[in-house]
Design a protein around this motif. Structure first.
Motif, PDB file in Angstrom:
ATOM      1  N   UNK A 146       0.839  -1.206   0.000  1.00 22.28           N
ATOM      2  CA  UNK A 146       0.000   0.000   0.000  1.00 22.28           C
ATOM      3  C   UNK A 146       0.866   1.245   0.000  1.00 22.28           C
ATOM      4  N   UNK A 147       0.318   2.300  -0.598  1.00 21.16           N
ATOM      5  CA  UNK A 147       0.898   3.633  -0.487  1.00 21.16           C
ATOM      6  C   UNK A 147       0.262   4.300   0.727  1.00 21.16           C
ATOM      7  N   UNK A 148       1.077   4.854   1.591  1.00 21.32           N
ATOM      8  CA  UNK A 148       0.614   5.405   2.863  1.00 21.32           C
ATOM      9  C   UNK A 148       0.909   6.899   2.956  1.00 21.32           C
ATOM     10  N   UNK A 149      -0.005   7.613   3.626  1.00 23.20           N
ATOM     11  CA  UNK A 149       0.215   9.020   3.954  1.00 23.20           C
ATOM     12  C   UNK A 149      -0.020   9.195   5.456  1.00 23.20           C
ATOM     13  N   UNK A 150       1.037   9.515   6.175  1.00 24.41           N
ATOM     14  CA  UNK A 150       0.948   9.734   7.625  1.00 24.41           C
ATOM     15  C   UNK A 150       0.225   8.584   8.331  1.00 24.41           C
ATOM     16  N   UNK A 151       0.520   7.347   7.896  1.00 21.60           N
ATOM     17  CA  UNK A 151      -0.093   6.189   8.523  1.00 21.60           C
ATOM     18  C   UNK A 151      -1.434   5.789   7.954  1.00 21.60           C
ATOM     19  N   UNK A 152      -1.964   6.548   7.009  1.00 17.60           N
ATOM     20  CA  UNK A 152      -3.259   6.245   6.402  1.00 17.60           C
ATOM     21  C   UNK A 152      -3.062   5.569   5.059  1.00 17.60           C
ATOM     22  N   UNK A 153      -3.754   4.439   4.850  1.00 18.12           N
ATOM     23  CA  UNK A 153      -3.673   3.743   3.578  1.00 18.12           C
ATOM     24  C   UNK A 153      -4.393   4.552   2.494  1.00 18.12           C
ATOM     25  N   UNK A 154      -3.699   4.766   1.367  1.00 18.90           N
ATOM     26  CA  UNK A 154      -4.266   5.550   0.276  1.00 18.90           C
ATOM     27  C   UNK A 154      -4.702   4.646  -0.875  1.00 18.90           C
ATOM     28  N   UNK A 155      -3.762   3.924  -1.473  1.00 22.07           N
ATOM     29  CA  UNK A 155      -4.061   2.967  -2.547  1.00 22.07           C
ATOM     30  C   UNK A 155      -3.230   1.717  -2.307  1.00 22.07           C
ATOM     31  N   UNK A 156      -3.640   0.598  -2.928  1.00 22.64           N
ATOM     32  CA  UNK A 156      -2.953  -0.679  -2.686  1.00 22.64           C
ATOM     33  C   UNK A 156      -2.790  -1.468  -3.977  1.00 22.64           C
ATOM     34  N   UNK A 157      -1.899  -2.465  -3.928  1.00 16.95           N
ATOM     35  CA  UNK A 157      -1.736  -3.471  -4.981  1.00 16.95           C
ATOM     36  C   UNK A 157      -1.691  -4.837  -4.297  1.00 16.95           C
ATOM     37  N   UNK A 158      -2.242  -5.822  -4.974  1.00 16.59           N
ATOM     38  CA  UNK A 158      -2.387  -7.139  -4.343  1.00 16.59           C
ATOM     39  C   UNK A 158      -2.297  -8.234  -5.394  1.00 16.59           C
ATOM     40  N   UNK A 159      -1.541  -9.282  -5.097  1.00 20.97           N
ATOM     41  CA  UNK A 159      -1.419 -10.411  -6.010  1.00 20.97           C
ATOM     42  C   UNK A 159      -1.035 -11.647  -5.200  1.00 20.97           C
ATOM     43  N   UNK A 160      -2.026 -12.443  -4.870  1.00 21.10           N
ATOM     44  CA  UNK A 160      -1.756 -13.674  -4.110  1.00 21.10           C
ATOM     45  C   UNK A 160      -2.354 -14.900  -4.776  1.00 21.10           C
ATOM     46  N   UNK A 161      -3.009 -14.717  -5.924  1.00 21.87           N
ATOM     47  CA  UNK A 161      -3.586 -15.839  -6.643  1.00 21.87           C
ATOM     48  C   UNK A 161      -3.304 -15.681  -8.128  1.00 21.87           C
ATOM     49  N   UNK A 162      -3.096 -16.803  -8.786  1.00 26.50           N
ATOM     50  CA  UNK A 162      -2.866 -16.741 -10.222  1.00 26.50           C
ATOM     51  C   UNK A 162      -2.168 -17.985 -10.720  1.00 26.50           C
ATOM     52  N   UNK A 163      -2.227 -18.190 -12.022  1.00 29.42           N
ATOM     53  CA  UNK A 163      -1.586 -19.346 -12.631  1.00 29.42           C
ATOM     54  C   UNK A 163      -0.105 -19.111 -12.898  1.00 29.42           C
ATOM     55  N   UNK A 164       0.303 -17.829 -12.930  1.00 26.15           N
ATOM     56  CA  UNK A 164       1.712 -17.523 -13.153  1.00 26.15           C
ATOM     57  C   UNK A 164       2.300 -16.880 -11.899  1.00 26.15           C
ATOM     58  N   UNK A 165       3.601 -16.877 -11.814  1.00 24.40           N
ATOM     59  CA  UNK A 165       4.262 -16.328 -10.619  1.00 24.40           C
ATOM     60  C   UNK A 165       4.929 -14.993 -10.899  1.00 24.40           C
ATOM     61  N   UNK A 166       4.996 -14.585 -12.177  1.00 27.07           N
ATOM     62  CA  UNK A 166       5.631 -13.314 -12.522  1.00 27.07           C
ATOM     63  C   UNK A 166       4.566 -12.272 -12.773  1.00 27.07           C
ATOM     64  N   UNK A 167       4.394 -11.396 -11.836  1.00 28.42           N
ATOM     65  CA  UNK A 167       3.371 -10.368 -11.962  1.00 28.42           C
ATOM     66  C   UNK A 167       3.904  -9.024 -11.499  1.00 28.42           C
ATOM     67  N   UNK A 168       3.392  -7.966 -12.125  1.00 24.74           N
ATOM     68  CA  UNK A 168       3.777  -6.604 -11.759  1.00 24.74           C
ATOM     69  C   UNK A 168       2.515  -5.761 -11.661  1.00 24.74           C
ATOM     70  N   UNK A 169       2.475  -4.893 -10.671  1.00 23.77           N
ATOM     71  CA  UNK A 169       1.308  -4.027 -10.485  1.00 23.77           C
ATOM     72  C   UNK A 169       1.785  -2.640 -10.078  1.00 23.77           C
ATOM     73  N   UNK A 170       1.070  -1.645 -10.580  1.00 22.56           N
ATOM     74  CA  UNK A 170       1.410  -0.252 -10.268  1.00 22.56           C
ATOM     75  C   UNK A 170       0.154   0.482  -9.813  1.00 22.56           C
ATOM     76  N   UNK A 171       0.316   1.355  -8.835  1.00 23.80           N
ATOM     77  CA  UNK A 171      -0.779   2.219  -8.419  1.00 23.80           C
ATOM     78  C   UNK A 171      -0.225   3.617  -8.184  1.00 23.80           C
ATOM     79  N   UNK A 172      -1.122   4.610  -8.197  1.00 21.38           N
ATOM     80  CA  UNK A 172      -0.682   6.001  -8.091  1.00 21.38           C
ATOM     81  C   UNK A 172      -1.763   6.837  -7.430  1.00 21.38           C
ATOM     82  N   UNK A 173      -1.368   8.021  -6.958  1.00 23.22           N
ATOM     83  CA  UNK A 173      -2.324   8.933  -6.329  1.00 23.22           C
ATOM     84  C   UNK A 173      -1.781  10.346  -6.372  1.00 23.22           C
ATOM     85  N   UNK A 174      -2.702  11.304  -6.462  1.00 22.65           N
ATOM     86  CA  UNK A 174      -2.375  12.719  -6.311  1.00 22.65           C
ATOM     87  C   UNK A 174      -2.826  13.132  -4.917  1.00 22.65           C
TER      88      UNK A 174
END
Length: 211
Positions: A146-174
């Protein structure tokens, strides 16, 4: 300013009429005596008003130029931006941890601290942040961040299931930040991310404009 000066000179030299005096009739009199002409008082008033207007315009222009220069100086001093990469694998971690991206690619303004993984806003403003999470865990991927601001969760990325093991995820916030606010990423307990020096995992941010 040049126009104002010329008008001022014209006003001074036209503010009276010079009358010749015969020295034979008055030896002590000067050859030229300048006396104001009452008939021209309207002209003088108009000149004075024009001078006042031009002086006010010049003063306003100087003030605007000073404000523009100040804004330019502030914008230059407030230039902030960074990108950092992880550069090595991390996890599985026993507890939630801040990710310390220690491979500095850029760090203008020195807002990002690689020793802590925390970006501290040097000035108040609107900021853009992004991070990329990569995992290469066979047979089951297990990454959660997760991207955090002063201890507060802002946005997250998650990957714990899938048929492949090579995964990439990006998230962003203003985010709107005050000077001293902190932004960072967290890797959650029991999860992991992979890197081999190719900089798959990155954290970036920059100031859009100060407030």
């Amino acid at each position: 300013m040049e126009r104002t000066f010329l008008l001022l000179v014209a006003f001074i030299f036209s503010s009276g009429q010079c009358q010749d005096t015969d020295p034979s009739s008055d030896p002590d009199a000067s050859l030229a005596v300048c006396k104001p002409d009452i008939r021209d008082s309207g002209v003088y008033s108009a000149q004075i008003l024009e001078l006042q207007r031009l002086i006010q315009e010049q003063a306003q222009l100087n003030q605007e130029q000073a404000q523009q220069l100040k804004a330019l100086q502030e914008s230059r001093s407030a230039a902030v931006g960074f990108t950092a990469a992880l550069g090595h694998s991390l996890g599985p971690v026993p507890i939630d941890i801040k990710v310390k991206y220690q491979e500095i690619i850029s760090n203008m303004g020195k807002g990002y601290n690689p020793a802590t993984g925390i970006f501290t806003a040097p000035v108040s403003g609107m900021y853009y942040f992004s991070y990329t999470m990569y995992n290469d865990v066979a047979p089951t991927p297990k990454a959660f961040m997760s991207l955090m601001k002063n201890g507060q969760r802002i946005v997250s990325t998650w990957d714990t299931k899938g048929d492949d093991s090579n995964d990439s995820a990006t998230n962003a916030a203003v985010l709107q930040l005050k000077a001293g606010d902190q932004v960072y990423t967290i890797l959650y307990e029991t999860h992991q991310i992979y890197d081999d020096g190719a900089n798959y995992n990155t954290f970036s941010g920059f100031l859009l404009f100060p407030l």
